[in-house]
Design an enzyme around this catalytic site. Structure first.
Site, PDB file in Angstrom:
ATOM      1  N   HIS A 161      29.170 -21.699  17.068  1.00  0.00           N
ATOM      2  CA  HIS A 161      29.096 -20.392  17.715  1.00  0.00           C
ATOM      3  C   HIS A 161      29.013 -20.530  19.231  1.00  0.00           C
ATOM      4  CE1 HIS A 161      28.373 -17.486  14.302  1.00  0.00           C
ATOM      5  NE2 HIS A 161      28.588 -18.652  13.727  1.00  0.00           N
ATOM      6  N   ASP A 214      25.864 -12.963  20.290  1.00  0.00           N
ATOM      7  CA  ASP A 214      26.451 -13.391  19.029  1.00  0.00           C
ATOM      8  C   ASP A 214      26.153 -12.364  17.932  1.00  0.00           C
ATOM      9  OD1 ASP A 214      27.499 -16.199  17.768  1.00  0.00           O
ATOM     10  OD2 ASP A 214      26.367 -15.000  16.327  1.00  0.00           O
TER      11      ASP A 214
END
Ligand code: UDX
Length: 463
Positions: free
Chosen positions: A26, A121
């Site tokens: 990520h 995120d």
């Protein structure tokens, strides 16, 4: 009791590894996105957790990106330190949001930095509330494909009900999917409740964000993107492959990001340099997949008996599964390394095809570098990615499984042959080159992703 305890220990080991690796998967796209913002004249600060920051090193020490850390409450062991995945997630939410707020306040006071927007995120939806406290614009960042996010979105909305009872699933903008082509968590529904909550939780607040950013590009997923207008407030900003692999003018720049492990760069590149063009099969199952012994043996024999060279990434934790004496027997025909500089390998002219687990980063990287694929998905989103590789993007094939779910060596040999020399291989290579060009155009000046980034940047007061 001993067996039970060992089982639990293995489960926690896996979860710990998953936490760090997923984290890196990520951080990488977010880092590359931050670099694109910087290239547009924006100042970017990348925030990660203290624990993850120990395994993340920016390879570019002169980077104009400011790296900051916050505590998630588990500085020593991250995910593994928490008593359960649920404890981790709820502590990260409470401790993380307080610490993120303190960091924004502190940086505002000490550096006179005035933030305009928070890009966060999708797995930390609570960051939206932190941003709102400071009156910041908000952008939720999804790292996986639009197709996969669309499936999760339909689960979260209840329009795709679990457990799936029909043999095929129809989602707007996607090809008909067999249950086994859905993300792993959905067809093993109930096995990983914390991961499931995290996935569905991504959609708990995203409609309140000012933008939804996706690591994809419009041309790649046009059908599904166009079917989801209500959640697409801005859209695609990818692929977040380091610019030097997409733009010829930047190809001498080697500082493109960060690496998880020692990459054995010179061993791999020297070996590849000694091989003819298009003669090597590159094999990697990413940072997490664990193959069964039987499957490992079939791959090993398939590669050994094929007519081609191969470079195989076998992580340290998987090495004991290789057949006895395998490394010696293969001689110059194969190179086995624990980790490699994948982007540089994929770019190398000796490469013929990529036998891959179809992690989303690997698929995007193969696609951006024009390398056709043999798709052997293992879990997570990989089955859905593999379906797209074969049936939508047409850049690879999925070798068939036997009744035990194993791909046998004969099938592997046959697929490698087909991909390296057959008509189908030529067709896949042509398609991969087409996607490579489209990916480059998307991030190039005025391309679809570049335009979206420009639009995002234009809303920032500081620019
Ligand atoms: C995980 C999930 O498994 C995947 O399904 C999901 O889409 C993303 O998170 P992972 O299994 O590690 O990721 O696969 P992938 O997404 O392909 O990422 C692997 C990354 O490691 C790629 O960026 C690749 O370039 C890099 N890599 C891999 C190396 O740098 N060297 C290697 O030897 C192998």
């Amino acid at each position: 009791r001993g067996k039970e305890i060992r089982k639990n220990a293995i489960k926690w080991k896996d979860l710990a590894r998953e936490a760090v690796d997923e984290g890196q998967g990520h951080i990488n796209p977010m880092l590359q996105f931050a670099k694109r913002l910087v290239a547009k004249g924006v100042k970017a600060t990348l925030v990660t957790t203290i624990f993850l920051s120990n395994s993340v090193t920016l390879s570019d020490p002169t980077s104009s990106i400011d790296l900051q850390t916050i505590s998630d409450g588990f500085d020593q062991g991250g995910f593994a330190q928490a008593k359960s995945p649920h404890t981790y997630m709820s502590t990260f939410k409470s401790v993380g949001s307080q610490n993120l707020a303190s960091l924004i306040k502190k940086l505002g006071e000490t550096t006179r930095l005035k933030f305009d927007a928070l890009v966060y995120d999708s797995f930390m939806p609570w960051a939206l509330d932190v941003a709102k406290q400071f009156g910041l614009l908000t952008a939720v960042f999804f790292t996986q494909s639009c197709a996969v996010n669309s499936i999760y979105y339909h689960v979260s909305k209840g329009t795709l009900k679990l457990p799936v009872e029909e043999p095929n699933v129809s989602i707007p903008g996607l090809p008909l999917l067999q249950v086994s082509e859905l993300p792993f968590l959905l067809y093993h529904y109930g096995l990983y409740p914390a991961s499931f909550d995290m996935i569905v939780g991504q959609f708990s607040k995203h409609e309140a964000a000012d933008w939804v950013l996706i690591n994809s590009f419009h041309e790649l997923e046009k059908e599904v993107i166009d079917k989801m207008p209500e959640i697409w407030k801005l859209g695609t900003i990818g692929p977040t492959i380091p610019s030097m692999f997409l733009d010829k003018r930047l190809e001498n720049n080697k500082d493109y990001g960060m690496s998880l492990l020692e990459q054995n760069t010179s061993t791999c590149m020297n070996w590849l340099n000694s091989k003819p063009n298009g003669s090597v099969v590159y094999v990697s199952f990413g940072s997490m997949a664990e193959l069964g012994l039987e499957q490992m043996a079939e791959i090993a024999l398939g590669l050994k008996e094929s007519n081609y060279y191969f470079l195989w990434v076998v992580r340290k934790s998987e090495e004991s599964k290789l057949p006895n004496n395998f490394k010696v027997e293969i001689g110059e025909k194969g190179l086995i390394v624990a980790w490699c500089p994948q982007l540089e390998v994929l770019k190398h002219e000796s490469l013929g095809c990529f036998l891959s687990h179809c992690g989303y980063n690997s698929v995007l990287e193969a696609l951006c570098l024009g390398v056709p694929m043999l798709a052997m998905p293992q879990w997570a989103d990989q089955a859905t990615n593999a379906k797209h590789v074969e049936d939508v993007w047409k850049i690879g094939i999925r070798p068939s499984l036997d009744e035990k779910g194993i791909v046998r060596k004969e099938v592997i040999k046959q697929c490698i042959n087909e991909m390296m020399q057959g008509e189908m291989g030529k067709e896949m290579k042509k398609n991969a080159d087409k996607w490579k060009n489209l990916a480059r155009e998307a991030v190039d000046d005025g391309g679809s992703s570049d335009t979206n980034i420009d639009e995002f940047v234009s809303k920032l007061v500081c620019v």
